[in-house]
Write a protein that holds these residues in place. Structure first.
Motif, PDB file in Angstrom:
ATOM      1  N   ALA A 159      -8.146  21.746  18.483  1.00 29.66           N
ATOM      2  CA  ALA A 159      -7.111  21.046  17.723  1.00 29.66           C
ATOM      3  C   ALA A 159      -5.968  22.001  17.391  1.00 29.66           C
ATOM      4  O   ALA A 159      -6.182  23.161  17.042  1.00 29.66           O
ATOM      5  N   GLY A 160      -4.750  21.510  17.531  1.00 33.12           N
ATOM      6  CA  GLY A 160      -3.577  22.304  17.197  1.00 33.12           C
ATOM      7  C   GLY A 160      -3.133  23.261  18.274  1.00 33.12           C
ATOM      8  O   GLY A 160      -2.211  24.058  18.061  1.00 33.12           O
ATOM      9  N   GLN A 161      -3.774  23.189  19.462  1.00 35.29           N
ATOM     10  CA  GLN A 161      -3.411  24.123  20.536  1.00 35.29           C
ATOM     11  C   GLN A 161      -1.989  23.865  21.033  1.00 35.29           C
ATOM     12  O   GLN A 161      -1.283  24.793  21.414  1.00 35.29           O
ATOM     13  N   VAL A 162      -1.575  22.589  21.024  1.00 43.51           N
ATOM     14  CA  VAL A 162      -0.211  22.227  21.430  1.00 43.51           C
ATOM     15  C   VAL A 162       0.295  21.142  20.482  1.00 43.51           C
ATOM     16  O   VAL A 162      -0.499  20.478  19.815  1.00 43.51           O
ATOM     17  N   PRO A 163       1.614  20.944  20.425  1.00 43.92           N
ATOM     18  CA  PRO A 163       2.142  19.836  19.630  1.00 43.92           C
ATOM     19  C   PRO A 163       1.619  18.505  20.167  1.00 43.92           C
ATOM     20  O   PRO A 163       1.323  18.380  21.356  1.00 43.92           O
ATOM     21  N   GLU A 164       1.496  17.512  19.308  1.00 37.35           N
ATOM     22  CA  GLU A 164       0.955  16.233  19.729  1.00 37.35           C
ATOM     23  C   GLU A 164       2.010  15.136  19.659  1.00 37.35           C
ATOM     24  O   GLU A 164       3.015  15.256  18.960  1.00 37.35           O
ATOM     25  N   GLY A 165       1.741  14.048  20.412  1.00 41.08           N
ATOM     26  CA  GLY A 165       2.543  12.833  20.315  1.00 41.08           C
ATOM     27  C   GLY A 165       4.024  13.053  20.501  1.00 41.08           C
ATOM     28  O   GLY A 165       4.486  13.612  21.507  1.00 41.08           O
ATOM     29  N   ASP A 166       4.799  12.621  19.515  1.00 35.91           N
ATOM     30  CA  ASP A 166       6.261  12.692  19.585  1.00 35.91           C
ATOM     31  C   ASP A 166       6.757  14.125  19.747  1.00 35.91           C
ATOM     32  O   ASP A 166       7.745  14.377  20.435  1.00 35.91           O
ATOM     33  N   ALA A 167       6.073  15.058  19.094  1.00 36.59           N
ATOM     34  CA  ALA A 167       6.502  16.462  19.160  1.00 36.59           C
ATOM     35  C   ALA A 167       6.365  16.998  20.579  1.00 36.59           C
ATOM     36  O   ALA A 167       7.245  17.719  21.077  1.00 36.59           O
ATOM     37  N   PHE A 168       5.257  16.641  21.250  1.00 35.40           N
ATOM     38  CA  PHE A 168       5.083  17.087  22.634  1.00 35.40           C
ATOM     39  C   PHE A 168       6.113  16.408  23.531  1.00 35.40           C
ATOM     40  O   PHE A 168       6.718  17.057  24.399  1.00 35.40           O
ATOM     41  N   PHE A 169       6.307  15.124  23.349  1.00 33.55           N
ATOM     42  CA  PHE A 169       7.250  14.373  24.187  1.00 33.55           C
ATOM     43  C   PHE A 169       8.662  14.940  24.066  1.00 33.55           C
ATOM     44  O   PHE A 169       9.382  15.053  25.065  1.00 33.55           O
ATOM     45  N   LYS A 170       9.049  15.308  22.856  1.00 36.68           N
ATOM     46  CA  LYS A 170      10.395  15.830  22.635  1.00 36.68           C
ATOM     47  C   LYS A 170      10.628  17.100  23.436  1.00 36.68           C
ATOM     48  O   LYS A 170      11.718  17.318  23.978  1.00 36.68           O
ATOM     49  N   GLU A 171       9.599  17.927  23.558  1.00 39.49           N
ATOM     50  CA  GLU A 171       9.776  19.218  24.227  1.00 39.49           C
ATOM     51  C   GLU A 171       9.412  19.183  25.707  1.00 39.49           C
ATOM     52  O   GLU A 171      10.041  19.866  26.514  1.00 39.49           O
TER      53      GLU A 171
END
Length: 321
Positions: free
Chosen positions: A247-259
């Protein structure tokens, strides 16, 4: 001497008798599978009255899926039936493995039921290899995904799709975006593309999702999606495999999509005729925007259709050899 998986899948004449990995598989073997699949595409044509050929008539295909699957399991079943085989889908949850029976004991019992081909998906890396080492010579195994290691038929159907739209592997740039470190699909694709002479393979994603040995494999690494997409011919996005990471290894959801998400704006950085691929399952608005997944450059559903023909080719070849 212990054989490597790439050696184990070949018989004494150098012919494919199992499909365990694309690593070490020759260009000739891969092209033979793709060419054979091309012949089977016509069998799957919706206009064809009878979508069957008798190549596996009288053979028993056992699908052993110890992990969830929609596309792979279903297309293997369709492929086997179109080859006129009898198909058994083992329900792992209600099988004796739930009571503690080992994988190889399960295999032995199914061989006693006259199994000819095992299609195996397992969470453990090397599971299909372990099965292949245990089988008598007349029984074959096809790796439908083992851990984070290999997914050879997905790699082959992806190669078929790329060749269908781009013809020449030696003249394309391919970008793979997302969770590459956990992706057996990405690994199979990289091995196949390298063997087929692709001059430029790009891996795009956060450092935590990129394997450390990509440079040794000749893959170019990009930690910026805009830079990585410039001028490419093929864009493949991958699902974030939360089940294989902390958990927390990468941004999730909207945060991942944005980047890291593939949007229409970002896709415009690729060549105007670039194709968009995804092995599924997709998480829309996480790794790929819906208007890209459903857009004119997406060939995601064609990958699924071609997968039937590719899996028909693999089964017919391993049994024929």
């Amino acid at each position: 001497m212990t054989k490597t998986p790439s050696q184990l899948q070949l018989n004494d004449r150098g012919e494919l008798t199992h499909l365990l990995t694309l690593e070490g598989l020759s260009k000739e073997h891969i092209l033979h599978i793709l060419d054979t699949a091309q012949q089977f595409v016509a069998v799957s044509d919706s206009d064809r009255e009878v979508r069957k050929v008798p190549l596996l008539r009288g053979k028993n295909v056992f699908n052993l899926f110890f992990e969830n699957s929609t596309r792979t399991r279903t297309t293997f079943e369709i492929a086997a039936k179109r080859l006129s085989a009898d198909v058994v889908n083992l329900d792992i949850q209600t099988s004796s493995t739930a009571k503690g029976e080992t994988l190889l004991d399960t295999i032995d019992n199914l061989v006693a039921m006259q199994a000819d081909i095992f299609v195996v998906r397992h969470k453990t890396t090397g599971a299909a290899v372990e099965v292949a080492q245990h089988l008598p010579p007349h029984v074959h195994v096809i790796n439908a995904g083992d851990g984070t290691n290999q997914h050879p038929t997905q790699g082959l159907l992806d190669m078929y799709t790329m060749r269908h739209y781009k013809q020449d592997f030696t003249n394309i740039k391919v970008a793979i975006i997302g969770d590459i470190v956990h992706s057996r699909v990405a690994k199979s694709n990289i091995h196949a593309l390298t063997t087929l002479g692709c001059p430029e393979i790009r891996a795009i994603g956060p450092e935590s999702l990129l394997p450390k040995d990509l440079n040794m494999m000749g893959v170019k690494i990009y930690n910026n999606i805009e830079e990585g997409l410039k001028g490419v011919d093929v864009v493949m996005t991958l699902r974030i495999q939360k089940e294989r990471m902390e958990a927390g290894q990468v941004p999730e959801g909207d945060a991942f999509f944005k980047e890291w998400g593939l949007t229409k704006e970002r896709l415009q950085l690729a060549k105007s005729d670039a194709i968009v691929m995804h092995p599924g399952p997709m998480n829309r608005e996480v790794e790929i925007a819906s208007d890209v997944a459903d857009g004119p450059q997406a060939v995601i559903l064609k990958q699924v259709t071609f997968g039937i023909a590719v899996r028909m080719a693999v089964m017919s070849i391993v049994v024929g050899n």
